[in-house]
Design a protein around this motif. Structure first.
Motif, PDB file in Angstrom:
ATOM      1  N   SER A   6       5.902  -0.490 -19.214  1.00 31.30           N
ATOM      2  CA  SER A   6       6.694   0.046 -18.109  1.00 31.30           C
ATOM      3  C   SER A   6       5.835   1.061 -17.366  1.00 31.30           C
ATOM      4  O   SER A   6       5.110   1.834 -17.952  1.00 31.30           O
ATOM      5  N   SER A   7       5.892   1.016 -16.053  1.00 31.34           N
ATOM      6  CA  SER A   7       5.002   1.835 -15.238  1.00 31.34           C
ATOM      7  C   SER A   7       5.564   1.975 -13.841  1.00 31.34           C
ATOM      8  O   SER A   7       6.404   1.203 -13.414  1.00 31.34           O
ATOM      9  N   THR A   8       5.041   2.943 -13.116  1.00 36.31           N
ATOM     10  CA  THR A   8       5.444   3.089 -11.724  1.00 36.31           C
ATOM     11  C   THR A   8       4.541   2.318 -10.783  1.00 36.31           C
ATOM     12  O   THR A   8       4.808   2.273  -9.596  1.00 36.31           O
ATOM     13  N   GLY A   9       3.472   1.723 -11.259  1.00 34.79           N
ATOM     14  CA  GLY A   9       2.741   0.793 -10.432  1.00 34.79           C
ATOM     15  C   GLY A   9       1.347   1.153  -9.978  1.00 34.79           C
ATOM     16  O   GLY A   9       0.615   0.297  -9.527  1.00 34.79           O
ATOM     17  N   GLY A  10       0.931   2.390 -10.036  1.00 37.32           N
ATOM     18  CA  GLY A  10      -0.440   2.750  -9.707  1.00 37.32           C
ATOM     19  C   GLY A  10      -0.917   2.244  -8.364  1.00 37.32           C
ATOM     20  O   GLY A  10      -0.351   2.544  -7.324  1.00 37.32           O
ATOM     21  N   SER A  11      -1.988   1.428  -8.390  1.00 34.13           N
ATOM     22  CA  SER A  11      -2.600   0.970  -7.145  1.00 34.13           C
ATOM     23  C   SER A  11      -1.682   0.048  -6.351  1.00 34.13           C
ATOM     24  O   SER A  11      -1.737   0.003  -5.128  1.00 34.13           O
ATOM     25  N   ARG A  12      -0.795  -0.669  -7.023  1.00 30.74           N
ATOM     26  CA  ARG A  12       0.161  -1.506  -6.294  1.00 30.74           C
ATOM     27  C   ARG A  12       1.138  -0.639  -5.510  1.00 30.74           C
ATOM     28  O   ARG A  12       1.478  -0.934  -4.362  1.00 30.74           O
ATOM     29  N   THR A  13       1.573   0.448  -6.115  1.00 23.21           N
ATOM     30  CA  THR A  13       2.463   1.374  -5.422  1.00 23.21           C
ATOM     31  C   THR A  13       1.722   2.037  -4.262  1.00 23.21           C
ATOM     32  O   THR A  13       2.275   2.199  -3.170  1.00 23.21           O
ATOM     33  N   SER A  14       0.461   2.392  -4.480  1.00 28.01           N
ATOM     34  CA  SER A  14      -0.344   2.949  -3.380  1.00 28.01           C
ATOM     35  C   SER A  14      -0.420   1.974  -2.225  1.00 28.01           C
ATOM     36  O   SER A  14      -0.279   2.361  -1.066  1.00 28.01           O
ATOM     37  N   SER A  15      -0.628   0.688  -2.532  1.00 28.12           N
ATOM     38  CA  SER A  15      -0.654  -0.334  -1.483  1.00 28.12           C
ATOM     39  C   SER A  15       0.658  -0.335  -0.709  1.00 28.12           C
ATOM     40  O   SER A  15       0.666  -0.428   0.521  1.00 28.12           O
ATOM     41  N   GLY A  16       1.767  -0.226  -1.429  1.00 25.23           N
ATOM     42  CA  GLY A  16       3.074  -0.208  -0.792  1.00 25.23           C
ATOM     43  C   GLY A  16       3.247   0.967   0.153  1.00 25.23           C
ATOM     44  O   GLY A  16       3.801   0.816   1.248  1.00 25.23           O
ATOM     45  N   TYR A  17       2.745   2.126  -0.239  1.00 25.90           N
ATOM     46  CA  TYR A  17       2.865   3.292   0.644  1.00 25.90           C
ATOM     47  C   TYR A  17       1.999   3.148   1.889  1.00 25.90           C
ATOM     48  O   TYR A  17       2.397   3.567   2.972  1.00 25.90           O
ATOM     49  N   TYR A  18       0.821   2.555   1.752  1.00 25.33           N
ATOM     50  CA  TYR A  18       0.018   2.285   2.954  1.00 25.33           C
ATOM     51  C   TYR A  18       0.788   1.358   3.889  1.00 25.33           C
ATOM     52  O   TYR A  18       0.828   1.572   5.103  1.00 25.33           O
ATOM     53  N   LEU A  19       1.406   0.302   3.322  1.00 21.14           N
ATOM     54  CA  LEU A  19       2.188  -0.625   4.138  1.00 21.14           C
ATOM     55  C   LEU A  19       3.368   0.093   4.793  1.00 21.14           C
ATOM     56  O   LEU A  19       3.662  -0.127   5.969  1.00 21.14           O
ATOM     57  N   LEU A  20       4.037   0.952   4.038  1.00 24.69           N
ATOM     58  CA  LEU A  20       5.171   1.714   4.568  1.00 24.69           C
ATOM     59  C   LEU A  20       4.746   2.547   5.771  1.00 24.69           C
ATOM     60  O   LEU A  20       5.476   2.647   6.758  1.00 24.69           O
ATOM     61  N   LEU A  21       3.571   3.123   5.693  1.00 26.80           N
ATOM     62  CA  LEU A  21       3.065   3.968   6.775  1.00 26.80           C
ATOM     63  C   LEU A  21       2.395   3.179   7.896  1.00 26.80           C
ATOM     64  O   LEU A  21       1.925   3.763   8.873  1.00 26.80           O
ATOM     65  N   GLY A  22       2.341   1.852   7.743  1.00 23.67           N
ATOM     66  CA  GLY A  22       1.718   1.025   8.774  1.00 23.67           C
ATOM     67  C   GLY A  22       0.212   1.160   8.816  1.00 23.67           C
ATOM     68  O   GLY A  22      -0.410   0.923   9.852  1.00 23.67           O
TER      69      GLY A  22
END
Length: 124
Positions: A6-22
């Motif tokens: 179980s994890s919060t996602g690391g680099s995948r989550t970072s990718s998501g935040y870049y996408l969120l910010l456009g």
């Protein structure tokens, strides 16, 4: 296969935040997401208006939480993960959902997922 937990996602989550910010996802973040793999199946909790709240740690309004969720879905999907959406239900039902979807995985085989949260192991 890597040993997921179980994890919060690391680099995948970072990718998501870049996408969120456009913003474009930097190559080193993409490379890390490909190098440090989790189990193919990833569980994601959808935004749920009935229980959503802000506090001193969570500042997003609900609309931004929905956009964040959508960005995380996009990021994990782009990295080749199979997403399973948790049901909007009580904690015990969510744990049971995860247990049912991981029951067929042999815990002794290499790369099998292991719950790293002891509190969830004994939920009925």
């Amino acid at each position: 296969m890597p040993d997921p937990s179980s994890s919060t996602g690391g680099s995948r989550t970072s990718s998501g935040y870049y996408l969120l910010l456009g913003q474009p996802v930097p190559a080193h973040v993409t490379a890390a997401a490909q190098l440090f793999r989790y189990h193919q199946r990833v569980f994601i909790a959808p935004p749920w208006p009935r229980i959503y709240t802000t506090d001193s740690e969570r500042h997003q309004d609900f609309a931004e939480a929905v956009r964040t969720h959508d960005a995380m879905v996009a990021a994990y999907t782009q990295h080749g993960y199979e997403l399973s959406t948790l049901p909007r239900s009580d904690v015990a039902s969510r744990v049971k959902f995860i247990q049912q979807h991981t029951a067929s995985i042999d815990p002794e085989s290499p790369g099998s997922p292991r719950l790293s949260c002891p509190e969830l192991r004994d939920v009925p």
